[in-house]
Design a protein around this motif. Structure first.
Motif, PDB file in Angstrom:
ATOM      1  N   ARG A 173       0.829  -1.211   0.000  1.00 19.52           N
ATOM      2  CA  ARG A 173       0.000   0.000   0.000  1.00 19.52           C
ATOM      3  C   ARG A 173       0.861   1.257   0.000  1.00 19.52           C
ATOM      4  N   LYS A 174       1.871   1.287   0.863  1.00 21.24           N
ATOM      5  CA  LYS A 174       2.704   2.490   1.003  1.00 21.24           C
ATOM      6  C   LYS A 174       3.546   2.731  -0.241  1.00 21.24           C
ATOM      7  N   TYR A 175       4.102   1.677  -0.803  1.00 18.03           N
ATOM      8  CA  TYR A 175       4.932   1.837  -1.999  1.00 18.03           C
ATOM      9  C   TYR A 175       4.135   2.452  -3.143  1.00 18.03           C
ATOM     10  N   ASN A 176       2.935   1.954  -3.378  1.00 20.75           N
ATOM     11  CA  ASN A 176       2.122   2.487  -4.467  1.00 20.75           C
ATOM     12  C   ASN A 176       1.656   3.908  -4.180  1.00 20.75           C
ATOM     13  N   GLU A 177       1.467   4.224  -2.919  1.00 18.57           N
ATOM     14  CA  GLU A 177       1.122   5.598  -2.541  1.00 18.57           C
ATOM     15  C   GLU A 177       2.275   6.551  -2.859  1.00 18.57           C
ATOM     16  N   LEU A 178       3.502   6.182  -2.469  1.00 15.82           N
ATOM     17  CA  LEU A 178       4.670   7.024  -2.729  1.00 15.82           C
ATOM     18  C   LEU A 178       5.025   7.056  -4.212  1.00 15.82           C
ATOM     19  N   LYS A 179       4.815   5.939  -4.891  1.00 16.33           N
ATOM     20  CA  LYS A 179       5.092   5.870  -6.327  1.00 16.33           C
ATOM     21  C   LYS A 179       4.233   6.884  -7.079  1.00 16.33           C
ATOM     22  N   LYS A 230       2.722   9.518  -5.634  1.00 20.01           N
ATOM     23  CA  LYS A 230       2.943  10.837  -5.041  1.00 20.01           C
ATOM     24  C   LYS A 230       4.232  11.491  -5.519  1.00 20.01           C
ATOM     25  N   TYR A 231       5.298  10.703  -5.650  1.00 19.50           N
ATOM     26  CA  TYR A 231       6.613  11.266  -5.995  1.00 19.50           C
ATOM     27  C   TYR A 231       7.211  10.691  -7.281  1.00 19.50           C
ATOM     28  N   GLY A 232       7.051   9.383  -7.475  1.00 17.32           N
ATOM     29  CA  GLY A 232       7.793   8.689  -8.520  1.00 17.32           C
ATOM     30  C   GLY A 232       7.487   9.143  -9.931  1.00 17.32           C
ATOM     31  N   LYS A 233       6.212   9.161 -10.303  1.00 16.88           N
ATOM     32  CA  LYS A 233       5.848   9.446 -11.692  1.00 16.88           C
ATOM     33  C   LYS A 233       6.291  10.835 -12.124  1.00 16.88           C
ATOM     34  N   GLU A 234       6.095  11.836 -11.260  1.00 21.05           N
ATOM     35  CA  GLU A 234       6.485  13.197 -11.614  1.00 21.05           C
ATOM     36  C   GLU A 234       8.004  13.331 -11.673  1.00 21.05           C
ATOM     37  N   PHE A 236      16.396   4.216 -11.012  1.00 19.21           N
ATOM     38  CA  PHE A 236      16.866   4.908  -9.816  1.00 19.21           C
ATOM     39  C   PHE A 236      15.730   5.557  -9.028  1.00 19.21           C
ATOM     40  N   VAL A 237      14.726   6.111  -9.710  1.00 18.27           N
ATOM     41  CA  VAL A 237      13.631   6.758  -8.998  1.00 18.27           C
ATOM     42  C   VAL A 237      12.836   5.732  -8.205  1.00 18.27           C
ATOM     43  N   TYR A 238      12.424   4.649  -8.859  1.00 15.25           N
ATOM     44  CA  TYR A 238      11.565   3.686  -8.170  1.00 15.25           C
ATOM     45  C   TYR A 238      12.338   2.844  -7.156  1.00 15.25           C
ATOM     46  N   GLU A 239      13.641   2.730  -7.342  1.00 13.55           N
ATOM     47  CA  GLU A 239      14.448   2.048  -6.323  1.00 13.55           C
ATOM     48  C   GLU A 239      14.466   2.865  -5.038  1.00 13.55           C
ATOM     49  N   ASP A 240      14.651   4.185  -5.160  1.00  7.38           N
ATOM     50  CA  ASP A 240      14.654   5.034  -3.966  1.00  7.38           C
ATOM     51  C   ASP A 240      13.264   5.142  -3.353  1.00  7.38           C
ATOM     52  N   VAL A 241      12.220   5.096  -4.174  1.00  7.94           N
ATOM     53  CA  VAL A 241      10.856   5.069  -3.644  1.00  7.94           C
ATOM     54  C   VAL A 241      10.664   3.812  -2.795  1.00  7.94           C
ATOM     55  N   ALA A 242      11.187   2.677  -3.275  1.00  5.31           N
ATOM     56  CA  ALA A 242      11.064   1.414  -2.538  1.00  5.31           C
ATOM     57  C   ALA A 242      11.843   1.461  -1.225  1.00  5.31           C
ATOM     58  N   ILE A 243      13.050   2.020  -1.252  1.00  8.24           N
ATOM     59  CA  ILE A 243      13.859   2.114  -0.029  1.00  8.24           C
ATOM     60  C   ILE A 243      13.208   3.061   0.969  1.00  8.24           C
ATOM     61  N   GLY A 280      24.175  10.755  -2.865  1.00 11.69           N
ATOM     62  CA  GLY A 280      24.055  10.748  -4.324  1.00 11.69           C
ATOM     63  C   GLY A 280      23.070  11.771  -4.843  1.00 11.69           C
ATOM     64  N   ASN A 281      22.056  11.307  -5.571  1.00 10.70           N
ATOM     65  CA  ASN A 281      21.084  12.234  -6.156  1.00 10.70           C
ATOM     66  C   ASN A 281      20.148  12.860  -5.124  1.00 10.70           C
ATOM     67  N   GLY A 282      20.151  12.365  -3.906  1.00  9.50           N
ATOM     68  CA  GLY A 282      19.371  12.970  -2.831  1.00  9.50           C
ATOM     69  C   GLY A 282      17.886  12.666  -2.860  1.00  9.50           C
ATOM     70  N   LEU A 283      17.445  11.788  -3.748  1.00  8.92           N
ATOM     71  CA  LEU A 283      16.018  11.501  -3.865  1.00  8.92           C
ATOM     72  C   LEU A 283      15.468  10.856  -2.603  1.00  8.92           C
ATOM     73  N   LEU A 284      16.238   9.960  -1.998  1.00  9.64           N
ATOM     74  CA  LEU A 284      15.798   9.324  -0.758  1.00  9.64           C
ATOM     75  C   LEU A 284      15.614  10.371   0.342  1.00  9.64           C
ATOM     76  N   VAL A 285      16.560  11.311   0.434  1.00 13.42           N
ATOM     77  CA  VAL A 285      16.462  12.392   1.412  1.00 13.42           C
ATOM     78  C   VAL A 285      15.199  13.213   1.153  1.00 13.42           C
ATOM     79  N   TYR A 286      14.938  13.506  -0.114  1.00 19.75           N
ATOM     80  CA  TYR A 286      13.774  14.297  -0.508  1.00 19.75           C
ATOM     81  C   TYR A 286      12.475  13.635  -0.049  1.00 19.75           C
TER      82      TYR A 286
END
Length: 588
Positions: free
Chosen positions: A201-207, A209-213, A227-234, A263-269
């Motif tokens: 549930r949470k992964y698809n919510e974040l995907k 919310k953040y991933g597609k854009e 890289f985007v969806y890997e950081d979304v998963a982490i 790195g790209n800071g996406l996880l931090v974001y």
């Protein structure tokens, strides 16, 4: 109409049920439409009819199944729940199949395991109003009998679903059953530290919310779909891990973190946008950093293992593919404070001094051995350490989670001092005016070095290209209009290059193979073999760009000289107008 297939097998009865257990609990391993499954309920039953199972099963009214509905289904199947453990009970499991694409309809599957007959039945009980495409919509069964596997289904043998069962599922089932009882005991289970249902549930919510854009605006040269969806998963994993921690500790305030080598800071974001205060630190700034809002704190600096780089007010230290900082993550967490924990996802193997880790045990892969080494290090730092297997698009997906200590708080100073013994390579000298824990730590270079053979002297490149090409064109078949020459193993070509030139190539990463692939308009490198490539026409290039949906509006062709026109004994097989390169007497 029914379908049937019989396949010989050497699996034992235990192996059969171990394989069935995988099929029931991990259907996504063989069914690529699925993310996973959720076990809704289980019943131990006894048959009240003989034969006890009909060819079809009654459908439920909705995806939410109550106990009363379940009892009704069992009754219509000729089964009844029992609390008495019979010698050969019928085990009934109701499963919700979770689609990989979150927007697709879910499916319900009822599985009946009759151990007395070594047979298992699968029924689709998805509500009639829901059109699901995740699994067969007909009943089927699998049975082990006299060293044969029987697949029977209430469908036409020519249907795609039956073909999938017989050609994909059945061979995989047999493979599982014949390999060590159906299961590799050393294989790490996925997501063992968090709830699978909550993760889905949470992964698809974040995907969403953040991933597609983020994929749309990704400014880096790396592949955003990975890289985007890997950081979304982490991020999903950490958020659930931290949510469970707050519930156990009875806390409301969200955890703070430091991401070393962000790195790209996406996880931090993502973590910051979800309310967790933290900072990401990396030796090199990335283009994407400028896109993030002001509450995403990213610092460009070199982290040298020392007392100056401790984080006593931080709850968690994160090491996500942190390269040379990987072995330091548990040490930094251990010395920061007694309550500081860590999350570590090792990738490249490094020692404490920043040099590459060398495998010691040839019976293990370097990755497996390095994981063992890092886990032992974490335990020696005093952490209660768990390992888990993430669901990310990477082959290196085993993480280590250090939560809590194996020693009381009053021994914290003693453990912090003892960690210096673990750092057994050139500890800092006592007379040096430094707080560093090691004297010769080598961080990566602040400016990323381009290592693709493009920085080698151009004359050297030309001489190597000419040497390889001449070797491939020896003994050309003159009976044909145009010949690409010989196909030669790459190691054979390596022997043609002087050692000093090979050394120059290797210093630029990839060696001869990289150089030849950089000249893909001349050479075809495939399966360890090299051959001259047939030149491509203007139409071929245009069609390739259209199929790839290239964003380039106009492709500039016939700008560079054609190598084959000037260098191949038979010239270029294409005409001046059709060749994608320019036909002039000039060597590239």
């Amino acid at each position: 109409m029914s379908g049937c297939k019989i396949t010989a097998s050497s699996m034992s009865d235990d192996g059969f049920w171990a394989a069935i257990n995988i099929l029931i609990n991990k259907p996504h391993v063989v069914n690529k439409r699925l993310w996973g499954c959720k076990v809704i309920c289980k019943h131990t039953c006894s048959p009240v009819l003989n034969p006890w199972l009909p060819s079809v099963c009654p459908r439920v009214d909705s995806l939410k199944v109550t106990e009363a509905v379940m009892e009704c289904i069992l009754s219509k199947l000729g089964l009844q729940s029992t609390h008495i453990m019979e010698s050969q009970p019928v085990e009934v499991t109701l499963i919700e199949l979770l689609p990989k694409s979150y927007s697709e309809p879910h499916a319900l599957q009822l599985v009946c395991q009759n151990r007395g007959d070594s047979q298992v039945y699968f029924f689709d009980v998805t509500p009639l109003g829901i059109s699901q495409t995740l699994s067969p919509d007909f009943s089927f069964s699998v049975q082990l009998k006299e060293k044969n596997i029987f697949l029977k289904a209430e469908c036409d043998e020519d249907s795609k679903s039956f073909q999938w069962l017989s050609e994909t599922v059945l061979p995989q089932l047999i493979k599982w059953g014949e390999e060590t009882g159906g299961r590799d005991p050393n294989k790490q289970e996925s997501l063992s530290l968090v709830s699978n249902e909550n993760y889905y549930r949470k992964y698809n919510e974040l995907k969403t919310k953040y991933g597609k854009e983020m994929v749309k605006i990704w400014p880096e040269c790396t592949d955003p779909s990975k890289f985007v969806y890997e950081d979304v998963a982490i991020a999903t994993y950490l958020l659930l891990l931290w949510e469970d921690e707050r519930q156990i500790q009875g806390k409301v305030e969200k955890q703070t973190f430091v991401d070393l080598g962000c790195g790209n800071g996406l996880l931090v974001y993502i973590l910051a946008m979800e309310g967790h205060g933290g900072v990401g630190i990396d030796i090199r700034k990335r283009n994407i950093w400028d896109i993030y809002p002001s509450n995403v704190v990213l610092e460009e600096k070199t982290v040298t293992p020392s007392d100056l780089n401790l984080f006593p007010n931080t709850d968690w230290i994160i090491g996500n593919h942190s390269d040379e900082l990987t072995p330091w993550i548990p040490v930094v967490a251990a010395r920061s404070s007694y309550t500081c924990n860590f999350f570590l996802l090792p990738c490249c193997a490094y020692n404490f001094d920043g040099s590459k880790y060398q495998r010691q045990d040839s019976s293990k892969s370097q990755y497996t051995e390095y994981l063992d080494y890092i886990k032992k290090l974490c335990q020696e730092c005093g952490f209660r350490t768990d390992t888990d297997r993430l669901k990310i698009p990477s082959t290196k997906r085993i993480c280590l989670v250090g939560r809590g200590r194996t020693y009381p708080e009053e021994d914290h100073s003693k453990y912090c001092n003892s960690t210096q013994k673990l750092i057994n390579i050139n500890p800092a000298k006592s007379d040096e005016k430094t707080e560093n824990w090691i004297s010769d730590f080598k961080p990566r270079e602040p400016v990323e070095r381009v290592r693709n053979c493009t920085k080698i002297d151009k004359n050297l490149i030309l001489s190597i290209v000419d040497c390889i090409a001449q070797y491939l064109m020896k003994e050309l078949d003159t009976n044909v209009r145009w010949s690409p020459g010989r196909s030669v193993d790459l190691p054979e070509l390596v022997q043609l290059i002087p050692s000093d030139q090979l050394k120059s190539l290797k210093s630029e990463c990839g060696g001869l193979q990289t150089l030849l692939k950089n000249h893909h308009h001349i050479f075809k490198v495939q399966g360890g073999k090299v051959q001259l490539r047939h030149p491509k026409s203007v139409d071929e290039i245009n069609n390739e760009m259209k199929s790839k949906k290239s964003k380039v509006q106009k492709i500039q062709l016939q700008q560079k000289p054609c190598w084959f026109f000037s260098n191949h004994p038979q010239g270029c097989p294409l005409s001046d107008k059709t060749c994608s390169f320019l036909h002039v007497n000039k060597i590239i």
